[in-house]
Write an enzyme that holds these catalytic residues in place. Structure first.
Site, PDB file in Angstrom:
ATOM      1  N   GLU A   1       4.765   7.692   6.909  1.00 47.70           N
ATOM      2  CA  GLU A   1       4.366   9.064   6.550  1.00 47.70           C
ATOM      3  C   GLU A   1       4.431   9.973   7.778  1.00 47.70           C
ATOM      4  OE1 GLU A   1       3.623  11.273   4.534  1.00 47.70           O
ATOM      5  OE2 GLU A   1       3.024  10.463   2.609  1.00 47.70           O
TER       6      GLU A   1
ATOM      7  N   ARG B   1     -10.345   9.799   2.404  1.00 51.34           N
ATOM      8  CA  ARG B   1      -9.634   9.872   3.680  1.00 51.34           C
ATOM      9  C   ARG B   1      -8.751  11.103   3.705  1.00 51.34           C
ATOM     10  NH1 ARG B   1      -4.203   8.937   3.468  1.00 51.34           N
ATOM     11  NH2 ARG B   1      -3.323   7.489   1.910  1.00 51.34           N
TER      12      ARG B   1
ATOM     13  N   ASN C   1      -5.206  13.161   4.111  1.00 47.33           N
ATOM     14  CA  ASN C   1      -3.825  12.941   3.685  1.00 47.33           C
ATOM     15  C   ASN C   1      -3.032  14.225   3.844  1.00 47.33           C
ATOM     16  OD1 ASN C   1      -2.001  10.938   2.650  1.00 47.33           O
ATOM     17  ND2 ASN C   1      -1.835  12.170   0.789  1.00 47.33           N
TER      18      ASN C   1
ATOM     19  N   GLU D   1      -7.393   6.458  -5.075  1.00 45.67           N
ATOM     20  CA  GLU D   1      -6.459   7.286  -5.849  1.00 45.67           C
ATOM     21  C   GLU D   1      -6.825   7.334  -7.329  1.00 45.67           C
ATOM     22  OE1 GLU D   1      -2.427   6.175  -5.032  1.00 45.67           O
ATOM     23  OE2 GLU D   1      -2.783   5.945  -2.880  1.00 45.67           O
TER      24      GLU D   1
ATOM     25  N   ASN E   1      -1.040  16.224  -1.408  1.00 46.42           N
ATOM     26  CA  ASN E   1       0.216  16.028  -0.680  1.00 46.42           C
ATOM     27  C   ASN E   1       0.861  17.364  -0.360  1.00 46.42           C
ATOM     28  OD1 ASN E   1       1.168  13.411   0.150  1.00 46.42           O
ATOM     29  ND2 ASN E   1       0.960  12.789  -1.988  1.00 46.42           N
TER      30      ASN E   1
ATOM     31  N   ASP F   1       5.746  13.953  -3.378  1.00 49.70           N
ATOM     32  CA  ASP F   1       4.968  13.525  -2.220  1.00 49.70           C
ATOM     33  C   ASP F   1       5.101  14.570  -1.118  1.00 49.70           C
ATOM     34  OD1 ASP F   1       3.722  11.897  -0.149  1.00 49.70           O
ATOM     35  OD2 ASP F   1       4.191  10.137  -1.348  1.00 49.70           O
TER      36      ASP F   1
END
Length: 287
Positions: free
Chosen positions: A17, A103, A105, A124, A150, A199
């Protein structure tokens, strides 16, 4: 121009990522969130280095004073990278202090130096994530709820922000007003089931939005009106993020994930392609 990607690093990141081109280092930086690693790829030599981290890093953003802001699993910290590896500095904020089981992201700075990033339920499952902004006035909640946050991607003029809720298969667009508030939330693009899930994203210099398809095995370019005009297929189904880099910002770097893809030899690899358009320099954080 080419739509054929080539593999730069076959390292099988569990969750590759956060690709970021560092103009200062002339390297592509990226992370393996689930593997708690920071990687650095030198396109001049083909060398890729990897460093273990005590806490997972989700992304980096350059800071105006040098080095980076690192979005770790639970906090924002200053990070410096040299030949000996990453060094963590002061903690800037702890965005999940009031949200156990969550968390960070995905995050990016805008042209005004503000930092935009999301937090999400680590499992999730719950729509308890939110989009946040860090600026000189502190930390602000700007939009919710999300299940998996995202993006984000910000236009060159700093007036449009794109952000995604991946399980909802929806990319949203917002207008950023003069005070840094998000207004006029609207659907920019919905993915069909065959597309997988949207994403990570990046904008090119022409305003095209490049989106990684998790469980879709490709990146797509969408025009400002939301129409798709290009696709680049990858030999890995879980495509996670992309960014432009290289000295001319003409290389599109693409990260992928190996988690859940044991039957795919190139899952988790880092790829690159020369799509014939250029990107924008990464904005720096001033907060």
């Amino acid at each position: 121009m080419s739509d054929t990607p080539h593999c730069l690093w076959p390292g099988r990141a569990r969750l590759g990522e956060g690709p970021l081109w560092s103009r200062e280092l002339r390297r592509l930086l990226f992370v393996d969130i689930l593997g708690s690693r920071l990687m650095s790829h030198d396109p001049a030599t083909g060398d890729t280095r990897s460093w273990p981290l005590d806490e997972a890093c989700c992304w980096l953003a350059p800071h105006a004073d040098g080095g980076f802001v690192a979005g770790l699993r639970t906090r924002l910290v200053r990070l410096h990278l040299d030949a000996d590896g990453p060094r963590l500095g002061e903690t800037l904020a702890c965005p999940v202090a009031d949200a156990p089981g969550h968390r960070l992201n995905d995050g990016k700075a805008d042209p005004a130096g503000r930092l935009w990033f999301g937090i999400m339920d680590e499992h999730e499952q719950a729509a308890s994530g939110r989009l946040l902004r860090l600026d000189a006035r502190g930390l602000h909640r700007v939009d919710a709820p999300y299940t998996v946050t995202n993006g984000p991607a910000i236009g060159a003029d700093g007036r449009t922000l794109y952000h995604t809720d991946s399980p909802a298969r929806t990319i949203y667009a917002f207008t950023i007003d003069a005070d840094g508030n998000l207004i006029d939330k609207r659907v920019h693009r919905r993915f069909a089931e065959a597309d997988g899930y949207p994403d990570g994203m990046i904008l090119d210099a022409e305003g095209g939005l490049w989106v990684a398809h998790w469980d879709g095995g490709r990146v797509s370019r969408f025009l400002p009106d939301g129409r798709r005009d290009r696709e680049i297929a990858l030999p890995a189904s879980r495509v996670t993020c992309c960014t432009f880099g290289g000295d001319d910002l003409g290389t599109l770097y693409i990260t992928t994930a190996a988690v859940g893809c044991d039957d795919q030899p190139q899952a988790g690899a880092l790829f690159a392609v020369r799509p014939g358009v250029t990107g924008l320099p990464a904005c720096v954080v001033t907060a």
